[in-house]
Write a protein that holds these residues in place. Sequence first.
Motif, PDB file in Angstrom:
ATOM      1  N   ASP A 118      -1.332  -1.830   5.983  1.00  0.00           N
ATOM      2  CA  ASP A 118      -2.089  -2.711   6.872  1.00  0.00           C
ATOM      3  C   ASP A 118      -3.565  -2.341   6.969  1.00  0.00           C
ATOM      4  O   ASP A 118      -4.398  -3.171   7.299  1.00  0.00           O
ATOM      5  N   ASN A 119      -3.874  -1.057   6.745  1.00  0.00           N
ATOM      6  CA  ASN A 119      -5.219  -0.589   7.061  1.00  0.00           C
ATOM      7  C   ASN A 119      -6.048  -0.103   5.879  1.00  0.00           C
ATOM      8  O   ASN A 119      -7.239   0.113   6.040  1.00  0.00           O
ATOM      9  N   SER A 120      -5.424   0.114   4.732  1.00  0.00           N
ATOM     10  CA  SER A 120      -6.219   0.538   3.581  1.00  0.00           C
ATOM     11  C   SER A 120      -6.166  -0.555   2.519  1.00  0.00           C
ATOM     12  O   SER A 120      -5.099  -0.846   1.956  1.00  0.00           O
ATOM     13  N   GLU A 121      -7.334  -1.113   2.248  1.00  0.00           N
ATOM     14  CA  GLU A 121      -7.449  -2.182   1.260  1.00  0.00           C
ATOM     15  C   GLU A 121      -6.995  -1.670  -0.121  1.00  0.00           C
ATOM     16  O   GLU A 121      -6.327  -2.371  -0.879  1.00  0.00           O
ATOM     17  N   VAL A 122      -7.358  -0.416  -0.406  1.00  0.00           N
ATOM     18  CA  VAL A 122      -7.029   0.192  -1.702  1.00  0.00           C
ATOM     19  C   VAL A 122      -5.502   0.277  -1.874  1.00  0.00           C
ATOM     20  O   VAL A 122      -4.955  -0.054  -2.938  1.00  0.00           O
ATOM     21  N   VAL A 123      -4.835   0.697  -0.814  1.00  0.00           N
ATOM     22  CA  VAL A 123      -3.376   0.839  -0.892  1.00  0.00           C
ATOM     23  C   VAL A 123      -2.715  -0.541  -1.001  1.00  0.00           C
ATOM     24  O   VAL A 123      -1.821  -0.767  -1.814  1.00  0.00           O
ATOM     25  N   ARG A 124      -3.212  -1.466  -0.183  1.00  0.00           N
ATOM     26  CA  ARG A 124      -2.629  -2.818  -0.183  1.00  0.00           C
ATOM     27  C   ARG A 124      -2.763  -3.467  -1.564  1.00  0.00           C
ATOM     28  O   ARG A 124      -1.815  -4.018  -2.114  1.00  0.00           O
ATOM     29  N   LYS A 125      -3.933  -3.312  -2.156  1.00  0.00           N
ATOM     30  CA  LYS A 125      -4.202  -3.915  -3.468  1.00  0.00           C
ATOM     31  C   LYS A 125      -3.296  -3.270  -4.534  1.00  0.00           C
ATOM     32  O   LYS A 125      -2.711  -3.971  -5.373  1.00  0.00           O
ATOM     33  N   ALA A 126      -3.189  -1.931  -4.453  1.00  0.00           N
ATOM     34  CA  ALA A 126      -2.351  -1.219  -5.432  1.00  0.00           C
ATOM     35  C   ALA A 126      -0.890  -1.665  -5.298  1.00  0.00           C
ATOM     36  O   ALA A 126      -0.180  -1.827  -6.303  1.00  0.00           O
ATOM     37  N   ALA A 127      -0.462  -1.909  -4.056  1.00  0.00           N
ATOM     38  CA  ALA A 127       0.923  -2.363  -3.843  1.00  0.00           C
ATOM     39  C   ALA A 127       1.106  -3.762  -4.430  1.00  0.00           C
ATOM     40  O   ALA A 127       2.102  -4.044  -5.108  1.00  0.00           O
ATOM     41  N   GLU A 128       0.107  -4.631  -4.207  1.00  0.00           N
ATOM     42  CA  GLU A 128       0.174  -6.000  -4.751  1.00  0.00           C
ATOM     43  C   GLU A 128       0.240  -5.988  -6.277  1.00  0.00           C
ATOM     44  O   GLU A 128       0.947  -6.772  -6.891  1.00  0.00           O
ATOM     45  N   ASP A 129      -0.531  -5.062  -6.872  1.00  0.00           N
ATOM     46  CA  ASP A 129      -0.580  -4.990  -8.341  1.00  0.00           C
ATOM     47  C   ASP A 129       0.588  -4.208  -8.935  1.00  0.00           C
ATOM     48  O   ASP A 129       0.626  -3.990 -10.154  1.00  0.00           O
ATOM     49  N   GLY A 130       1.464  -3.683  -8.091  1.00  0.00           N
ATOM     50  CA  GLY A 130       2.605  -2.893  -8.585  1.00  0.00           C
ATOM     51  C   GLY A 130       2.192  -1.507  -9.060  1.00  0.00           C
ATOM     52  O   GLY A 130       2.908  -0.849  -9.803  1.00  0.00           O
ATOM     53  N   ARG A 131       1.012  -1.041  -8.591  1.00  0.00           N
ATOM     54  CA  ARG A 131       0.546   0.287  -9.027  1.00  0.00           C
ATOM     55  C   ARG A 131       0.839   1.371  -8.006  1.00  0.00           C
ATOM     56  O   ARG A 131       0.680   2.549  -8.274  1.00  0.00           O
ATOM     57  N   CYS A 132       1.248   0.964  -6.791  1.00  0.00           N
ATOM     58  CA  CYS A 132       1.383   1.931  -5.703  1.00  0.00           C
ATOM     59  C   CYS A 132       2.715   2.680  -5.775  1.00  0.00           C
ATOM     60  O   CYS A 132       3.768   2.073  -5.916  1.00  0.00           O
ATOM     61  N   MET A 133       2.640   3.996  -5.697  1.00  0.00           N
ATOM     62  CA  MET A 133       3.860   4.801  -5.618  1.00  0.00           C
ATOM     63  C   MET A 133       3.829   5.539  -4.291  1.00  0.00           C
ATOM     64  O   MET A 133       2.800   6.094  -3.902  1.00  0.00           O
ATOM     65  N   PHE A 134       4.976   5.545  -3.619  1.00  0.00           N
ATOM     66  CA  PHE A 134       5.079   6.259  -2.346  1.00  0.00           C
ATOM     67  C   PHE A 134       5.980   7.466  -2.526  1.00  0.00           C
ATOM     68  O   PHE A 134       6.943   7.433  -3.300  1.00  0.00           O
ATOM     69  N   GLY A 135       5.678   8.516  -1.795  1.00  0.00           N
ATOM     70  CA  GLY A 135       6.601   9.652  -1.787  1.00  0.00           C
ATOM     71  C   GLY A 135       6.304  10.587  -0.648  1.00  0.00           C
ATOM     72  O   GLY A 135       5.187  10.596  -0.117  1.00  0.00           O
ATOM     73  N   THR A 136       7.329  11.351  -0.247  1.00  0.00           N
ATOM     74  CA  THR A 136       7.074  12.487   0.631  1.00  0.00           C
ATOM     75  C   THR A 136       6.605  13.619  -0.286  1.00  0.00           C
ATOM     76  O   THR A 136       6.549  13.451  -1.514  1.00  0.00           O
ATOM     77  N   VAL A 137       6.293  14.773   0.285  1.00  0.00           N
ATOM     78  CA  VAL A 137       5.639  15.819  -0.525  1.00  0.00           C
ATOM     79  C   VAL A 137       6.493  16.240  -1.731  1.00  0.00           C
ATOM     80  O   VAL A 137       5.963  16.496  -2.822  1.00  0.00           O
ATOM     81  N   ASP A 138       7.806  16.266  -1.571  1.00  0.00           N
ATOM     82  CA  ASP A 138       8.698  16.618  -2.691  1.00  0.00           C
ATOM     83  C   ASP A 138       8.476  15.678  -3.874  1.00  0.00           C
ATOM     84  O   ASP A 138       8.337  16.119  -5.024  1.00  0.00           O
ATOM     85  N   SER A 139       8.400  14.369  -3.587  1.00  0.00           N
ATOM     86  CA  SER A 139       8.245  13.373  -4.660  1.00  0.00           C
ATOM     87  C   SER A 139       6.916  13.552  -5.383  1.00  0.00           C
ATOM     88  O   SER A 139       6.851  13.493  -6.613  1.00  0.00           O
ATOM     89  N   TRP A 140       5.874  13.747  -4.576  1.00  0.00           N
ATOM     90  CA  TRP A 140       4.537  13.936  -5.148  1.00  0.00           C
ATOM     91  C   TRP A 140       4.525  15.156  -6.079  1.00  0.00           C
ATOM     92  O   TRP A 140       4.002  15.107  -7.188  1.00  0.00           O
TER      93      TRP A 140
END
Length: 561
Positions: free
Chosen positions: A165-187
């Motif tokens: 909701d608050n980061s344009e960069v994150v929102r755009k990356a999610a729209e483009d299918g580029r965003c990956m989420f993880g907790t610290v283990d995943s990262w």
Amino acid sequence: MSDTARPAATDVDSPNLIGAVDQGTSSTRFLIFNASTAEVVTYHQTEVRHILPKEGWVEEDPVEILESVKVCIEKATENLVGLGFKTTDIKALGITNQRETTIVWDRTTGKPLYNAIVWLDMRTASTVQSLIRKTPGEDKDYLRGLCGLPITTYFSAVKLRWLLDNSEVVRKAAEDGRCMFGTVDSWLVWNLTGATDGGQHVTDVTNASRTMLMNLSTLSWDDQLCSFFGIQKNVLPLIKSSSEIYGKMALTSLKGVKISGILGDQQAALVGQSCFKVGQAKNTYGTGCFLLYNTGFNLVESKSGLLTTVAYQLGRNKPAVYALEGAIAIAGAGVQWLRDNLGIISSSAEVETLASEVDSTHGCYFVPAFSGLFCPYWQNDARGIICGLTQFTNKKHIARAALEAVCFQTKELLDAMYKDSGLELTSLRVDGGMTSNSLLMQIQADILGISVVRPAMTESTALGAAIAAGSAEGVGVWRLEQEVSSIGTSDVFEPTISLQERIDRLARWKEAVQRSMHWETAGRSSYLRLGFWDTLAPGLYMWGSFGLMLLAKLIAKSVHR
Ligand SMILES: Nc1ncnc2c1ncn2[C@@H]1O[C@H](COP(=O)(O)OP(=O)(O)O)[C@@H](O)[C@H]1O
Ligand SMILES: O=P(O)(O)OC[C@H](O)CO
């Protein structure tokens, strides 16, 4: 050794060593265990910087977290070689981590899209309000039946929602299918296994159980939960068990070593303390403080403000074991605050000396609700208070009150645990960085009225990750049938105060807690505290009545004419 997790016998010429990354909120460690004895051969530790951009915001730099892991691995491996071992003696590596802390990164560049939002961070308070408003009856416990957790600022899905909701960069990356989420283990696993060059995007059931997106019964991402938070599943990692081969190290001197264990740090401590039986519990004192109680294959839904969580799943084909958890946000962090913000100590360890110089707090109580209050209150708008001050109060009393605060909060967790499960502990197993403080342990025994058992080896978190990694199928150097003895028992602290004193001090603590409640919203427009309609209704009523009066007057005038 007694009966639940023992190292398998090993060849003296080719020792079986297991590495464990322990990425905590305050520091990163890499420990190397000898799988024959479960003892630590060597380790390296480094602090992790907290970034505090605004009041209530707590961030860390994901790249710095990753670098700290690499540095710890390299330094500990150098020590190992210095001791006459070979790096090839390390047969596998486990990862344990601060939970809930949320990282988003770009699939194509591998770069973080935002700083890690740490579990303690409070920026999502208004996101929480609007999510709760979406539920029937505005109920923060609405999702408990699915994920075991209340809707609060603590958990990852709320943080991810905020980012979208608050980061344009994150929102755009999610729209483009580029965003990956993880907790610290995943990262960490994604990076350590090659990042953009074949990195594995995975997490384990214990970490996934802290996101609010995993269904506790099916152990998979849940459609209803994902749609409640508006999160697309394509950003989420694959959920795996806590003990299986996830991939191989692509970096550092440990290139090629299997990564075969992942556990959230509190669950790892439960494993490291061999709490494999129903009813066994441990309390870990680190940045925060976390009491976990093994409930076996039973999912117990808390009615007393505790959390239901996955304790571990030690193998792909093994069933998950669950736990009830009591979470305290500020424990060692309170001591760090005395050090960094008040400057009354120069190291965390010094708090013991300072607090020992007085025999009581002389009525001073310190409620460190810096991030609101977690279990059992779940009050986002509570704030820290120090009360009961007189001209006599000095820094020694405040230092002692900071230690007592951790102990009172633990007492409240045990009481909630008793309400939920009928479990009455006769002793408490402890571990974590703060437990080197013997005064704290004595105060804890006094306030609980039961013995506090401190093991000889307090690194149970890392040990838990090593057990998960070493016992994974395809590694098999640690046998789960036997119990680890290396943690042993070093000290037992017995209560020394009377029941009446215990009751009186607890009552005053609870009074202090009440005074910390709603401090964030007190005196402001009561909008945040009371909710939308509670605040708007009186205004609507007033202006509505005024309008009606005017209308009546106008009508009366026109009739007279
Ligand atoms: N002797 C001590 N007395 C009180 N607190 C301590 C002591 N030693 C360390 N701490 C606190 O314990 C925390 C570090 O413990 P650790 O288990 O390493 O935490 P984490 O896993 O959260 O990084 C810090 O917050 C520190 O202030
Ligand atoms: O960093 P710790 O050891 O206090 O643990 C943090 C917890 O995992 C947060 O849930």
